[in-house]
Design an enzyme around this catalytic site. Structure first.
Site, PDB file in Angstrom:
ATOM      1  N   GLU A 147       7.727   2.113  -5.910  1.00  0.00           N
ATOM      2  CA  GLU A 147       7.792   1.658  -4.514  1.00  0.00           C
ATOM      3  C   GLU A 147       8.024   2.866  -3.605  1.00  0.00           C
ATOM      4  O   GLU A 147       8.622   3.858  -4.025  1.00  0.00           O
ATOM      5  CB  GLU A 147       8.952   0.639  -4.421  1.00  0.00           C
ATOM      6  CG  GLU A 147       9.326   0.152  -3.056  1.00  0.00           C
ATOM      7  CD  GLU A 147       8.292  -0.768  -2.421  1.00  0.00           C
ATOM      8  OE1 GLU A 147       7.210  -0.270  -2.088  1.00  0.00           O
ATOM      9  OE2 GLU A 147       8.589  -1.960  -2.244  1.00  0.00           O
ATOM     10  N   ASP A 148       7.574   2.774  -2.356  1.00  0.00           N
ATOM     11  CA  ASP A 148       7.767   3.890  -1.427  1.00  0.00           C
ATOM     12  C   ASP A 148       9.188   3.943  -0.873  1.00  0.00           C
ATOM     13  O   ASP A 148       9.815   4.985  -0.835  1.00  0.00           O
ATOM     14  CB  ASP A 148       6.745   3.847  -0.271  1.00  0.00           C
ATOM     15  CG  ASP A 148       6.712   2.498   0.452  1.00  0.00           C
ATOM     16  OD1 ASP A 148       7.406   1.552   0.016  1.00  0.00           O
ATOM     17  OD2 ASP A 148       5.989   2.401   1.452  1.00  0.00           O
TER      18      ASP A 148
ATOM     19  N   LYS B 208      15.853  -6.486   0.111  1.00  0.00           N
ATOM     20  CA  LYS B 208      15.542  -7.906  -0.097  1.00  0.00           C
ATOM     21  C   LYS B 208      14.263  -8.115  -0.918  1.00  0.00           C
ATOM     22  O   LYS B 208      14.245  -8.887  -1.877  1.00  0.00           O
ATOM     23  CB  LYS B 208      15.368  -8.596   1.262  1.00  0.00           C
ATOM     24  CG  LYS B 208      16.608  -9.351   1.722  1.00  0.00           C
ATOM     25  CD  LYS B 208      16.462  -9.803   3.158  1.00  0.00           C
ATOM     26  CE  LYS B 208      16.213 -11.289   3.274  1.00  0.00           C
ATOM     27  NZ  LYS B 208      16.189 -11.727   4.687  1.00  0.00           N
ATOM     28  N   THR B 209      13.207  -7.420  -0.497  1.00  0.00           N
ATOM     29  CA  THR B 209      11.921  -7.606  -1.169  1.00  0.00           C
ATOM     30  C   THR B 209      12.021  -7.246  -2.653  1.00  0.00           C
ATOM     31  O   THR B 209      11.530  -7.972  -3.515  1.00  0.00           O
ATOM     32  CB  THR B 209      10.832  -6.736  -0.496  1.00  0.00           C
ATOM     33  OG1 THR B 209      10.800  -7.068   0.883  1.00  0.00           O
ATOM     34  CG2 THR B 209       9.471  -6.974  -1.104  1.00  0.00           C
TER      35      THR B 209
ATOM     36  N   ASP C 150      14.528  -0.538   1.849  1.00  0.00           N
ATOM     37  CA  ASP C 150      15.185  -0.598   3.157  1.00  0.00           C
ATOM     38  C   ASP C 150      16.345  -1.592   3.047  1.00  0.00           C
ATOM     39  O   ASP C 150      17.434  -1.218   2.613  1.00  0.00           O
ATOM     40  CB  ASP C 150      14.139  -1.009   4.215  1.00  0.00           C
ATOM     41  CG  ASP C 150      14.593  -0.730   5.634  1.00  0.00           C
ATOM     42  OD1 ASP C 150      15.760  -1.008   5.939  1.00  0.00           O
ATOM     43  OD2 ASP C 150      13.790  -0.244   6.449  1.00  0.00           O
TER      44      ASP C 150
ATOM     45  N   LYS D 108       0.823  -1.193   0.000  1.00  0.00           N
ATOM     46  CA  LYS D 108       0.000   0.000   0.000  1.00  0.00           C
ATOM     47  C   LYS D 108       0.865   1.255   0.000  1.00  0.00           C
ATOM     48  O   LYS D 108       0.434   2.305  -0.436  1.00  0.00           O
ATOM     49  CB  LYS D 108      -0.876   0.042   1.265  1.00  0.00           C
ATOM     50  CG  LYS D 108      -1.822  -1.112   1.426  1.00  0.00           C
ATOM     51  CD  LYS D 108      -2.565  -0.933   2.780  1.00  0.00           C
ATOM     52  CE  LYS D 108      -3.408  -2.130   3.077  1.00  0.00           C
ATOM     53  NZ  LYS D 108      -4.013  -2.052   4.431  1.00  0.00           N
TER      54      LYS D 108
ATOM     55  N   ASP E 195       3.584   3.791   6.410  1.00  0.00           N
ATOM     56  CA  ASP E 195       2.845   3.553   7.646  1.00  0.00           C
ATOM     57  C   ASP E 195       3.699   2.978   8.768  1.00  0.00           C
ATOM     58  O   ASP E 195       4.814   2.503   8.557  1.00  0.00           O
ATOM     59  CB  ASP E 195       1.711   2.556   7.388  1.00  0.00           C
ATOM     60  CG  ASP E 195       2.247   1.125   7.233  1.00  0.00           C
ATOM     61  OD1 ASP E 195       3.175   0.929   6.435  1.00  0.00           O
ATOM     62  OD2 ASP E 195       1.751   0.231   7.950  1.00  0.00           O
TER      63      ASP E 195
ATOM     64  N   PHE F  33      13.047   5.215  11.395  1.00  0.00           N
ATOM     65  CA  PHE F  33      11.751   4.777  10.884  1.00  0.00           C
ATOM     66  C   PHE F  33      10.916   5.995  10.520  1.00  0.00           C
ATOM     67  O   PHE F  33      10.641   6.852  11.349  1.00  0.00           O
ATOM     68  CB  PHE F  33      11.008   3.899  11.896  1.00  0.00           C
ATOM     69  CG  PHE F  33       9.968   3.054  11.219  1.00  0.00           C
ATOM     70  CD1 PHE F  33      10.303   1.826  10.666  1.00  0.00           C
ATOM     71  CD2 PHE F  33       8.663   3.514  11.079  1.00  0.00           C
ATOM     72  CE1 PHE F  33       9.352   1.058   9.990  1.00  0.00           C
ATOM     73  CE2 PHE F  33       7.705   2.757  10.414  1.00  0.00           C
ATOM     74  CZ  PHE F  33       8.051   1.526   9.871  1.00  0.00           C
ATOM     75  N   VAL F  34      10.536   6.076   9.256  1.00  0.00           N
ATOM     76  CA  VAL F  34       9.789   7.244   8.775  1.00  0.00           C
ATOM     77  C   VAL F  34       8.354   6.864   8.419  1.00  0.00           C
ATOM     78  O   VAL F  34       8.082   5.724   8.049  1.00  0.00           O
ATOM     79  CB  VAL F  34      10.477   7.900   7.559  1.00  0.00           C
ATOM     80  CG1 VAL F  34      11.818   8.492   7.954  1.00  0.00           C
ATOM     81  CG2 VAL F  34      10.642   6.911   6.417  1.00  0.00           C
TER      82      VAL F  34
ATOM     83  N   ARG G 160      -0.516   6.897   7.341  1.00  0.00           N
ATOM     84  CA  ARG G 160      -0.623   7.046   5.886  1.00  0.00           C
ATOM     85  C   ARG G 160      -1.335   8.349   5.562  1.00  0.00           C
ATOM     86  O   ARG G 160      -1.165   8.916   4.489  1.00  0.00           O
ATOM     87  CB  ARG G 160      -1.397   5.865   5.276  1.00  0.00           C
ATOM     88  CG  ARG G 160      -0.716   4.506   5.448  1.00  0.00           C
ATOM     89  CD  ARG G 160      -1.337   3.487   4.496  1.00  0.00           C
ATOM     90  NE  ARG G 160      -1.067   2.100   4.868  1.00  0.00           N
ATOM     91  CZ  ARG G 160       0.031   1.420   4.531  1.00  0.00           C
ATOM     92  NH1 ARG G 160       0.973   2.006   3.831  1.00  0.00           N
ATOM     93  NH2 ARG G 160       0.180   0.166   4.897  1.00  0.00           N
TER      94      ARG G 160
HETATM   95  N1  HPA Z   1       8.805   3.382   7.262  1.00  0.00           N
HETATM   96  C1  HPA Z   1       7.742   2.726   6.764  1.00  0.00           C
HETATM   97  N2  HPA Z   1       7.819   1.541   6.159  1.00  0.00           N
HETATM   98  C2  HPA Z   1       9.038   0.981   6.048  1.00  0.00           C
HETATM   99  C3  HPA Z   1      10.194   1.628   6.528  1.00  0.00           C
HETATM  100  C4  HPA Z   1      10.072   2.886   7.179  1.00  0.00           C
HETATM  101  O1  HPA Z   1      11.055   3.519   7.644  1.00  0.00           O
HETATM  102  N3  HPA Z   1      11.237   0.808   6.244  1.00  0.00           N
HETATM  103  C5  HPA Z   1      10.715  -0.275   5.602  1.00  0.00           C
HETATM  104  N4  HPA Z   1       9.394  -0.189   5.490  1.00  0.00           N
HETATM  105 MG    MG Z   2       6.586  -0.669   1.288  1.00  0.00          MG
END
Ligand code: HPA
Ligand code: MG
Length: 218
Positions: free
Chosen positions: A132-133, A139-140, A136, A67, A192, A185-186, A198
């Site tokens: 993609e947002d 991997k995905t 990190d 999402k 989210d 973590f943002v 969100r």
């Molecule tokens: N925030 C939100 N979703 C995430 C993050 C993050 O920092 N890292 C991986 N998924």
């Molecule tokens: Mg994501």
């Protein structure tokens, strides 16, 4: 990492005080700072849209990773459309939506896609742009790419609004990146924490109180 390809944000240098922006009351006590104000996000997305159109070689299947990617996807597609009305180069778009479930606790590190086999076969011979947002660990995305390549697309490119500078990174770098961000973590702009935040326009850093307040309750 090539610093010319994205905006590098260092936590150490600067973060905006929440007081200087409009933050929903329900999130005010859950955040420590604004990392990227909404207006800056929009300006950067406009530039990425321009680059994507300039470098496109044919019709694009723009594939939103749900999402978290939905806001970036919506604004990116809007800017690609605007590029047309401004008399720039044009490219036909079709839109696709995909949910990716990763099983990071398994050694295979497999991902499961929400699309059926039939829907995936539609990717054959197409130019795909995955939206993609955040990247990190990477991997995905690496697994998603290897899965998509089995369906013989003409090309696959990835646009990620954010890339996190984390020691856990597998080194994967997308074709288009908005911002490289610190290892924090943002949330916000569709990113989210347990489905919350969100509905926040700016990209912000969550604080310890926020992590407790919005923890999953079993
Ligand atoms: N925030 C939100 N979703 C995430 C993050 C993050 O920092 N890292 C991986 N998924
Ligand atoms: Mg994501």
């Amino acid at each position: 990492m090539d610093p010319k390809k994205w905006i590098d944000i260092n936590t150490e240098s600067f973060q905006y005080s929440l007081d200087h922006f409009v933050i929903p009351d329900h999130y005010e006590d859950a955040l420590s700072s604004v990392l990227i104000p909404h207006g800056v996000i929009m300006d950067r997305v406009e530039k990425l849209a321009k680059l994507i159109v300039q470098e496109s070689t044919g019709p694009l299947v723009v594939c939103c990773v749900l999402k978290g990617g939905h806001q970036f996807f919506a604004d990116l597609v809007n800017y690609i459309k605007k590029n047309v009305t401004r008399g720039g180069k044009t490219v036909p778009l079709s839109l696709e939506f995909i949910k990716v479930k990763s099983y990071s606790n398994e050694t295979s590190g497999d991902v499961k896609l929400s699309l059926t086999e039939e829907e995936c076969k539609e990717f054959s011979g197409k130019n795909i742009l995955i939206v993609e947002d955040i990247i990190d660990t990477g991997k995905t995305m690496v697994q998603l790419l290897s899965k998509l390549k089995k369906y013989s697309p003409e090309s696959v490119k990835v646009a990620s609004l954010l890339v996190k500078k984390t020691p856990l990174s597998n080194g994967y770098i997308p074709d288009y990146v908005g911002f490289a961000i610190p290892n924090a973590f943002v949330v916000g702009y569709a990113l989210d924490y347990n489905e919350y935040f969100r509905d926040l326009d700016h990209i912000c850093v969550i604080n310890e109180h926020g992590k407790e307040k919005y923890a999953t309750k079993n």
